[in-house]
Design an enzyme around this catalytic site. Structure first.
Site, PDB file in Angstrom:
ATOM      1  N   HIS A 144       0.819  -1.209   0.000  1.00 12.99           N
ATOM      2  CA  HIS A 144       0.000   0.000   0.000  1.00 12.99           C
ATOM      3  C   HIS A 144       0.853   1.259   0.000  1.00 12.99           C
ATOM      4  O   HIS A 144       0.469   2.277  -0.566  1.00 12.99           O
ATOM      5  CB  HIS A 144      -0.993  -0.027   1.163  1.00 12.99           C
ATOM      6  CG  HIS A 144      -2.189  -0.852   0.830  1.00 12.99           C
ATOM      7  ND1 HIS A 144      -2.394  -2.103   1.308  1.00 12.99           N
ATOM      8  CD2 HIS A 144      -3.207  -0.587  -0.011  1.00 12.99           C
ATOM      9  CE1 HIS A 144      -3.494  -2.598   0.780  1.00 12.99           C
ATOM     10  NE2 HIS A 144      -4.008  -1.693  -0.024  1.00 12.99           N
ATOM     11  N   GLU A 172      -8.588 -12.269 -10.129  1.00  9.90           N
ATOM     12  CA  GLU A 172      -7.306 -12.184  -9.417  1.00  9.90           C
ATOM     13  C   GLU A 172      -6.913 -13.520  -8.810  1.00  9.90           C
ATOM     14  O   GLU A 172      -5.867 -13.642  -8.202  1.00  9.90           O
ATOM     15  CB  GLU A 172      -7.304 -11.056  -8.383  1.00  9.90           C
ATOM     16  CG  GLU A 172      -8.526 -10.922  -7.534  1.00  9.90           C
ATOM     17  CD  GLU A 172      -8.548  -9.610  -6.727  1.00  9.90           C
ATOM     18  OE1 GLU A 172      -7.606  -8.820  -6.818  1.00  9.90           O
ATOM     19  OE2 GLU A 172      -9.529  -9.423  -6.006  1.00  9.90           O
ATOM     20  N   ASP A 188      -2.866  -9.327  -7.595  1.00  2.18           N
ATOM     21  CA  ASP A 188      -3.140 -10.602  -6.918  1.00  2.18           C
ATOM     22  C   ASP A 188      -3.031 -11.781  -7.877  1.00  2.18           C
ATOM     23  O   ASP A 188      -2.584 -12.858  -7.487  1.00  2.18           O
ATOM     24  CB  ASP A 188      -4.533 -10.567  -6.277  1.00  2.18           C
ATOM     25  CG  ASP A 188      -4.502  -9.857  -4.933  1.00  2.18           C
ATOM     26  OD1 ASP A 188      -3.596 -10.156  -4.141  1.00  2.18           O
ATOM     27  OD2 ASP A 188      -5.348  -8.990  -4.686  1.00  2.18           O
ATOM     28  N   CYS A 239      -7.170  -3.685 -13.998  1.00  2.28           N
ATOM     29  CA  CYS A 239      -7.001  -2.614 -13.010  1.00  2.28           C
ATOM     30  C   CYS A 239      -5.762  -2.848 -12.143  1.00  2.28           C
ATOM     31  O   CYS A 239      -5.467  -2.051 -11.263  1.00  2.28           O
ATOM     32  CB  CYS A 239      -8.248  -2.471 -12.146  1.00  2.28           C
ATOM     33  SG  CYS A 239      -8.576  -3.934 -11.165  1.00  2.28           S
TER      34      CYS A 239
HETATM   35  C1  PEP Z   1      -5.146  -6.332  -7.939  1.00  3.44           C
HETATM   36  O1  PEP Z   1      -5.053  -7.306  -7.171  1.00  3.44           O
HETATM   37  O2  PEP Z   1      -4.549  -6.274  -9.034  1.00  3.44           O
HETATM   38  C2  PEP Z   1      -5.977  -5.178  -7.572  1.00  3.44           C
HETATM   39  C3  PEP Z   1      -6.197  -4.194  -8.413  1.00  3.44           C
HETATM   40  O3  PEP Z   1      -6.480  -5.142  -6.310  1.00  3.44           O
HETATM   41  P1  PEP Z   1      -5.643  -4.710  -4.998  1.00  3.44           P
HETATM   42  O4  PEP Z   1      -4.289  -4.226  -5.450  1.00  3.44           O
HETATM   43  O5  PEP Z   1      -6.424  -3.660  -4.317  1.00  3.44           O
HETATM   44  O6  PEP Z   1      -5.584  -6.001  -4.244  1.00  3.44           O
HETATM   45 MG    MG Z   2      -6.454  -7.518  -5.537  1.00  7.49          MG
END
Ligand code: PEP
Ligand code: MG
Length: 879
Positions: free
Chosen positions: A499, A738, A762, A809
């Site tokens: 994060h 994912e 993921d 995404c």
């Molecule tokens: C991902 O896993 O690519 C995703 C966009 O979700 P996050 O990074 O919030 O787990």
């Molecule tokens: Mg994710």
């Protein structure tokens, strides 16, 4: 405690007595905090177990620490994971510093609320002063608050001898005592740990050694270390296979040597098989630069970016290689987030007072660390780190050095800082990189105690324009330091999809992770270039020459000019040269992000990470809070599509107010939509809020961490029920792709969803079986791995057959170098970080979709992510 002294503790609560080993929290059950007893309470006012002084009342009021006669320190911890309630349900009846008598009320708690919100009400009565005292008698059965005797505490020596007498018959046969001479015993044992005797195993060894009265030393290659000193043990620099001679003299010498030999053989608490496996991962060192970043959102070498790169050789000692977690370039003086960088007076006159100050500060730090261990709950790694810090804090070598300096006329703060620094320097010189890196733990714990001695703010500022270096950075530090104007970040720990990295990317501040431990030795103020542009060549360059500086400044200027042009064109659509339109949407977390995204050309929001609005709070947001937040975002988007992902917590994203069951493998456990299944009111409440917000033309609901059709169907049913109840029009429902199972069954999912959003962060983690937050795997987690590309292709094909739309995404969508292959695989929507939008759009405009398809076909047949990157570097240049 003096020999012969004992202290009786009365039960602070009524209820069945439970052995500490049965408490469903390893931190207590393994006695990481200390030995003790647990009670399953039937009364709800906690009483003082003896006459004592309240030394600490935790801010969350769930734990209280008492100091009693004979130096006995006790902590009472009400419930499991109750720190998460942040004080809700607790009323304190005393304050820190109060003297209390046995049976006096300390605090009240609301058992109903605790039972609803916390995993257990079990209350632990823990003896913190285990170095000097021990439990010599403990009750069983049912306790009566303030009346029945719960335990008797006696001096440690006596308790140990009692225990040894009680078990001597069994032990004589069980362990073969090593060679013994009169009063002195010694034995040789090889270190089985693949990283040698680094901080954690050394802490385990020292802590066990301290439980014996015998004087114990460890010898390696003619050098001797006090076995009770972690720092001295680490200073031996014992690598894997090193043969240690453990020698003890005095009381229990033979038992001590036998026990320590056995402990070393067993790996000193380390899982030897796991440790062996991780050594196979290459260290991100100068000799083996970390290869590729999954985000790798570097500007590709375009015609608009012509300035020459500074020459570099792989073994240039000025280059500290790492992985680009947020792309970019920064030039500035190094600023260190250094816990020991506090102003202190050097001299003091009252030696006694300074010695007392030192020991009081150490006591406070110890209590603070024990609280942190207790509050770590199911985060076992964190508990282990703080436990290791506890052992370092009590290190006799460091404490003695500080005491000597005080006697020589230094202030306690100065003496402590110098003692920590000199031990730190010795450790940091170690050849074993893991040992050298762990020297930073000493610095950390030293800084914690220094704050008690000198006061001072934990949160340090960074001068505007500086490049911040640290062992690790938290998401809030990234935001705060970026606010202060930091131009770049570099850290030893941290993953490219953590994060902190996601935030750095969204703030547009370059971030290098996985740098070698020597990063922490860089002098503050050193001029540095943070080059996080190239996926494979990211590094912090120290002491750049004039020519290098000129080259990088030129490059920075050129990047700014390119960026200005890209931003000027950001509002225009992204269409390839052969006319294929690609929608570019934004990944956001707030209304501020939404406003910025629109300014930078977002055609909508492809991913609203709602969990970020659930973090950093004492309680869950109400439906009204959520509606207001979604509404503000929808308003900022002015009718553009909005994709709201339901709460994606669990795994590495805990929620403080919602205790989740402890998990051995949290990333494979209850996370994402599985939390919704476990807490249906939470999911329903969020869906109602999503349905209630007045959104423009397209409102999409996106489900995270789906792995099977049954999970999808269940959530679909819940959405439908809430929609009918609210009388809302139909909404589009999609799943994150994912987990590999969804990509593999994409044809089946396509029959039941309106859209797919591929979460490559993921998807890469689960396809390659690599923890996305693992710093040593950061360089190998690349979403352009052909196995991941095949899953993206399978999803895109299934979506096309059923005319469902499919977007990406994950962070790879923000990587301009990757865009060509993603488009070639048939993806027509990219949801990217706000900052990356103008650049991704401009990249798309340079591409030819037919050529992208050729590249994608070739990439699918390649063997590794590196080969794919090489292919793209060759083939995706504007033709
Ligand atoms: C991902 O896993 O690519 C995703 C966009 O979700 P996050 O990074 O919030 O787990
Ligand atoms: Mg994710």
């Amino acid at each position: 405690m003096h020999p012969g002294d004992t202290l009786t503790l009365l039960a602070p609560l009524s209820g069945p007595i439970v052995p500490i080993e049965s408490v469903p929290d390893t931190v207590f059950a393994d006695k990481v905090v200390g030995d003790g007893i647990s009670i399953d309470p039937t009364t709800h006012t906690l009483l003082a177990p003896c006459d004592a002084t309240v030394t600490q009342l935790h801010a969350a009021r769930h734990a209280i620490t008492l100091s009693a006669a004979g130096g006995v320190e006790i902590m009472i911890h009400v419930g499991i994971d109750t720190v998460a309630l942040k004080g809700a349900g607790f009323t304190a009846r005393v304050k820190e510093g109060d003297s209390v008598s046995a049976g006096q009320a300390l605090l009240d708690f609301d058992a109903d609320l605790l039972l609803r919100e916390a995993p257990s009400l079990l209350t632990q009565i823990i003896l913190l002063s285990g170095e000097t005292s021990a439990i010599v008698e403990r009750a069983s059965g049912v306790a009566t608050a303030g009346a029945s005797r719960l335990m008797t505490v006696g001096p440690r020596r006596r308790a140990t001898e009692d225990a040894s007498r009680a078990s001597s018959a069994g032990e004589a046969g069980a362990s073969r005592p090593p060679r013994a001479t009169v009063g002195v015993t010694s034995a040789v044992v090889a270190v089985p740990n693949p990283h040698g005797l680094h901080a954690r195993p050394a802490a385990v060894l020292a802590s066990e050694a301290r439980s014996f009265a015998a004087a114990i030393s460890v010898e390696l290659g003619g050098r001797n270390a006090n076995a009770k000193s972690v720092v001295a043990l680490m200073n031996l620099g014992a690598g894997p296979g090193a043969e240690l001679r453990i020698t003890a003299s005095g009381s229990e010498a033979a038992r001590a040597v036998a026990r320590l030999v056995e402990l070393v053989r067993s790996g000193l608490g380390e899982d030897l098989s796991a440790a062996r496996a991780t050594t196979d991962a290459p260290e991100p060192t100068a000799a083996a630069p970390a290869a590729l970043s999954p985000t790798a959102a570097a500007l590709s070498p375009t015609a608009a970016d012509p300035a020459p790169r500074a020459p570099r050789t792989p073994d240039d000692p000025r280059r500290l290689p790492g992985v680009s977690a947020a792309p970019g370039l920064a030039i500035g003086p190094v600023c260190k987030i250094d816990p020991l960088a506090l102003e202190v007076e050097e001299h003091a006159t009252d030696t006694e007072a300074e010695l007392a100050r030192l020991h009081k500060a150490l006591l406070h730090t110890r209590l603070e660390l024990k609280q942190l261990v207790a509050a770590s709950g199911k985060r076992v790694e964190q508990a282990q780190i703080f436990s290791a810090h506890l052992t370092m804090l009590d290190d006799p070598d460091v404490v003695t050095r500080a005491e000597v300096a005080i006697v020589e006329g230094k202030s306690a703060a100065f003496a402590w800082r110098e003692a920590v620094m000199s031990s730190y320097r010795e450790l940091a010189r170690m050849e074993n990189p893991l040992l050298a890196a762990r020297a930073n733990d000493l610095r950390d714990v030293g800084g914690r105690a220094l704050r008690h001695l000198a006061g001072g703010d934990e949160a340090q500022a960074a001068p505007a324009g500086s490049v911040v270096v640290a062992e690790t950075l938290t998401p809030s530090e990234v935001v705060r330091l970026a606010d202060h104007g930091a131009s770049g970040f570099a850290s030893v720990l941290g993953g490219a999809t953590s994060h902190a990295a996601i935030l750095a990317r969204s703030l547009g501040v370059p971030y290098l992770v996985g740098a070698p431990a020597s990063l922490l030795d860089v002098e503050a103020g050193t001029t540095a270039v943070l080059d996080a542009l190239d996926a494979g060549g990211a590094a912090l360059l120290l002491h750049p020459t004039g020519a290098e500086l000129d080259a990088y400044r030129g490059r920075l200027g050129a990047r700014r000019a390119v960026r200005e042009r890209q931003e000027a064109a950001a509002a225009e659509r992204a269409v390839t040269r052969d006319g294929i339109r690609v929608a570019v949407l934004a990944n956001i977390a707030s209304a501020d992000d939404a406003r910025k995204a629109v300014r930078l050309g977002a055609e909508g929001v492809g991913l609203l990470r709602t969990e970020l609005m659930f973090f950093d709070r004492a309680t869950a947001p109400t439906e009204a809070d959520q509606i207001a937040a979604y509404q503000a975002i929808a308003d900022a988007l002015g009718g553009r599509p909005l994709t709201i992902r339901t709460l994606d917590v669990g795994g590495d994203k805990p929620l403080s107010y919602m205790p989740l069951p402890a998990e051995d493998n949290p990333l494979l456990g209850i996370r994402g939509l599985r939390i919704g299944a476990l807490h249906p009111t939470l999911l329903r409440g969020q869906l109602r809020a999503i349905l209630a917000a007045r959104v423009g033309a397209v409102r999409r609901v996106l489900l995270p961490m789906v792995s099977g059709l049954d999970e999808l169907r269940e959530a679909k049913q819940v959405l439908e029920e809430e929609r009918l109840r609210a009388g809302s029009p139909p909404v589009e429902l999609g799943v994150m792709v994912e987990v590999p199972s969804v990509a593999i069954q994409a044809d089946r999912f396509a029959e039941e969803v309106d859209f797919f959003s591929i979460g490559t962060n993921d998807l890469t983690q689960y396809t390659l079986a690599m923890d996305r937050t693992h710093p040593r795997l950061a360089g190998r987690q690349d979403a352009l791995h052909p196995a991941v590309l095949r899953l993206i292709e399978a999803t895109a094909q299934a979506a096309r057959r059923r005319e469902r739309h499919v977007g990406i995404c994950g962070a790879v969508a923000s990587d301009p170098e990757a865009v060509a292959v993603l488009i070639g695989l048939g993806v027509t929507e990219l949801s990217v970080s706000v900052q990356a939008m103008p650049e991704v759009k401009s990249k798309i405009r340079e591409l030819d979709a037919a050529r992208c398809r050729e590249l994608a076909r070739a990439a699918l047949d390649l063997g590794t992510a590196a080969e794919v990157r090489a292919l793209l570097a060759e083939g995706a240049r504007p033709g």
